[in-house]
Design a protein around this motif. Structure first.
Motif, PDB file in Angstrom:
ATOM      1  N   ILE A  44      96.888  64.096  -3.618  1.00  0.00           N
ATOM      2  CA  ILE A  44      97.817  63.097  -2.912  1.00  0.00           C
ATOM      3  C   ILE A  44      99.403  62.465  -3.214  1.00  0.00           C
ATOM      4  CG2 ILE A  44      98.171  62.631  -0.356  1.00  0.00           C
ATOM      5  CD1 ILE A  44      95.811  64.122   0.132  1.00  0.00           C
ATOM      6  N   ALA A  45      99.343  61.205  -3.413  1.00  0.00           N
ATOM      7  CA  ALA A  45     100.190  60.529  -4.342  1.00  0.00           C
ATOM      8  C   ALA A  45     101.339  61.008  -5.144  1.00  0.00           C
ATOM      9  CB  ALA A  45      98.920  59.281  -4.187  1.00  0.00           C
ATOM     10  N   LYS A  46     100.062  61.909  -6.052  1.00  0.00           N
ATOM     11  CA  LYS A  46     101.279  61.838  -7.087  1.00  0.00           C
ATOM     12  C   LYS A  46     101.878  63.260  -6.657  1.00  0.00           C
ATOM     13  CE  LYS A  46     102.205  62.649 -11.666  1.00  0.00           C
ATOM     14  NZ  LYS A  46     102.970  61.639 -12.480  1.00  0.00           N
ATOM     15  N   ILE A  47     101.648  63.974  -5.653  1.00  0.00           N
ATOM     16  CA  ILE A  47     102.231  65.073  -4.986  1.00  0.00           C
ATOM     17  C   ILE A  47     103.766  64.966  -4.223  1.00  0.00           C
ATOM     18  CG2 ILE A  47     102.192  67.423  -3.276  1.00  0.00           C
ATOM     19  CD1 ILE A  47      99.230  67.826  -4.123  1.00  0.00           C
ATOM     20  N   LEU A  48     102.701  63.645  -3.166  1.00  0.00           N
ATOM     21  CA  LEU A  48     103.733  62.734  -2.263  1.00  0.00           C
ATOM     22  C   LEU A  48     105.542  62.583  -3.164  1.00  0.00           C
ATOM     23  CD1 LEU A  48     101.445  61.247   0.675  1.00  0.00           C
ATOM     24  CD2 LEU A  48     103.228  63.719   0.272  1.00  0.00           C
ATOM     25  N   SER A  49     104.825  61.647  -4.428  1.00  0.00           N
ATOM     26  CA  SER A  49     106.272  61.392  -5.322  1.00  0.00           C
ATOM     27  C   SER A  49     107.050  62.302  -5.268  1.00  0.00           C
ATOM     28  CB  SER A  49     105.177  60.847  -6.685  1.00  0.00           C
ATOM     29  OG  SER A  49     105.245  61.711  -7.676  1.00  0.00           O
ATOM     30  N   THR A  55     107.221  72.705  -3.830  1.00  0.00           N
ATOM     31  CA  THR A  55     106.301  73.234  -2.092  1.00  0.00           C
ATOM     32  C   THR A  55     105.791  73.866  -2.237  1.00  0.00           C
ATOM     33  OG1 THR A  55     108.792  73.891  -1.687  1.00  0.00           O
ATOM     34  CG2 THR A  55     106.453  74.946  -0.308  1.00  0.00           C
ATOM     35  N   ILE A  56     104.752  73.296  -1.803  1.00  0.00           N
ATOM     36  CA  ILE A  56     102.764  73.320  -2.071  1.00  0.00           C
ATOM     37  C   ILE A  56     102.639  74.978  -1.297  1.00  0.00           C
ATOM     38  CG2 ILE A  56     100.644  73.218  -1.075  1.00  0.00           C
ATOM     39  CD1 ILE A  56     101.175  71.080  -3.470  1.00  0.00           C
ATOM     40  N   ILE A  57     102.215  76.131  -1.792  1.00  0.00           N
ATOM     41  CA  ILE A  57     101.883  77.303  -1.325  1.00  0.00           C
ATOM     42  C   ILE A  57     100.267  77.247  -0.900  1.00  0.00           C
ATOM     43  CG2 ILE A  57     101.090  79.581  -2.480  1.00  0.00           C
ATOM     44  CD1 ILE A  57     103.685  78.819  -4.983  1.00  0.00           C
ATOM     45  N   SER A  58      99.327  76.460  -1.969  1.00  0.00           N
ATOM     46  CA  SER A  58      98.008  77.119  -1.535  1.00  0.00           C
ATOM     47  C   SER A  58      96.806  75.745  -2.201  1.00  0.00           C
ATOM     48  CB  SER A  58      96.936  78.779  -2.052  1.00  0.00           C
ATOM     49  OG  SER A  58      97.380  78.798  -3.284  1.00  0.00           O
ATOM     50  N   PRO A  59      96.056  75.233  -1.363  1.00  0.00           N
ATOM     51  CA  PRO A  59      95.304  76.034  -1.109  1.00  0.00           C
ATOM     52  C   PRO A  59      95.514  75.380   0.792  1.00  0.00           C
ATOM     53  CG  PRO A  59      94.499  74.445  -1.271  1.00  0.00           C
ATOM     54  CD  PRO A  59      95.361  73.948  -2.615  1.00  0.00           C
ATOM     55  N   ASN A  67     100.105  66.545   5.798  1.00  0.00           N
ATOM     56  CA  ASN A  67     101.127  66.858   6.555  1.00  0.00           C
ATOM     57  C   ASN A  67     100.567  65.839   7.189  1.00  0.00           C
ATOM     58  OD1 ASN A  67     102.545  68.690   6.673  1.00  0.00           O
ATOM     59  ND2 ASN A  67     101.310  70.225   6.860  1.00  0.00           N
ATOM     60  N   LYS A  68      99.103  65.559   6.944  1.00  0.00           N
ATOM     61  CA  LYS A  68      98.456  64.371   7.960  1.00  0.00           C
ATOM     62  C   LYS A  68      99.140  62.806   7.365  1.00  0.00           C
ATOM     63  CE  LYS A  68      94.182  65.950   9.391  1.00  0.00           C
ATOM     64  NZ  LYS A  68      92.261  65.988   9.401  1.00  0.00           N
ATOM     65  N   GLU A  69      99.417  62.949   5.815  1.00  0.00           N
ATOM     66  CA  GLU A  69      99.765  62.030   5.288  1.00  0.00           C
ATOM     67  C   GLU A  69     100.819  61.739   5.596  1.00  0.00           C
ATOM     68  OE1 GLU A  69      99.581  58.182   2.990  1.00  0.00           O
ATOM     69  OE2 GLU A  69      97.626  59.787   3.782  1.00  0.00           O
ATOM     70  N   ILE A  70     101.778  62.971   6.194  1.00  0.00           N
ATOM     71  CA  ILE A  70     103.422  62.749   5.869  1.00  0.00           C
ATOM     72  C   ILE A  70     103.810  61.809   7.438  1.00  0.00           C
ATOM     73  CG2 ILE A  70     105.336  63.909   6.811  1.00  0.00           C
ATOM     74  CD1 ILE A  70     104.867  65.532   4.171  1.00  0.00           C
ATOM     75  N   ASP A  71     102.626  62.320   8.291  1.00  0.00           N
ATOM     76  CA  ASP A  71     102.775  62.172   9.736  1.00  0.00           C
ATOM     77  C   ASP A  71     102.090  60.723   9.718  1.00  0.00           C
ATOM     78  OD1 ASP A  71     103.245  64.298  10.929  1.00  0.00           O
ATOM     79  OD2 ASP A  71     101.408  65.527  11.653  1.00  0.00           O
ATOM     80  N   LEU A  72     101.366  60.369   8.979  1.00  0.00           N
ATOM     81  CA  LEU A  72     101.156  58.378   9.109  1.00  0.00           C
ATOM     82  C   LEU A  72     102.617  57.853   8.681  1.00  0.00           C
ATOM     83  CD1 LEU A  72      97.324  59.194   7.642  1.00  0.00           C
ATOM     84  CD2 LEU A  72      97.729  57.732   9.916  1.00  0.00           C
TER      85      LEU A  72
END
Length: 78
Positions: A44-49, A55-59, A67-72
């Motif tokens: 998740i940290a790598k993707i956010l970097s 753009t994540i397609i799946s899962p 989305n939860k991490e971005i809200d935080l």
């Protein structure tokens, strides 16, 4: 895990694997990258970097966790 790489960042994923299982394909002029791995905090940290460059397609589970991490994160900057 599948994600689309935005045009200005394609070279990074073509030249640098983020995971040993990485595969890529062109679909309608978009670079689609697939990896097989567990969803971890490190992933998740790598993707956010990568910010808006992918753009994540799946899962869906990964999209929800991001989305939860971005809200935080947003709460720290409001």
């Amino acid at each position: 895990i599948r994600f689309m790489v935005h045009k200005n960042f394609e070279h990074h994923f073509l030249n640098n694997k983020i995971h040993h299982s990485q595969k890529h394909e062109m679909v309608y002029n978009d670079l689609i990258v697939s990896i097989k791995c567990y969803i971890t905090k490190e992933l998740i940290a790598k993707i956010l970097s990568y910010g808006h460059n992918i753009t994540i397609i799946s899962p869906q589970e990964l999209i929800e966790k991001l989305n939860k991490e971005i809200d935080l994160i947003k709460k720290n900057y409001i």
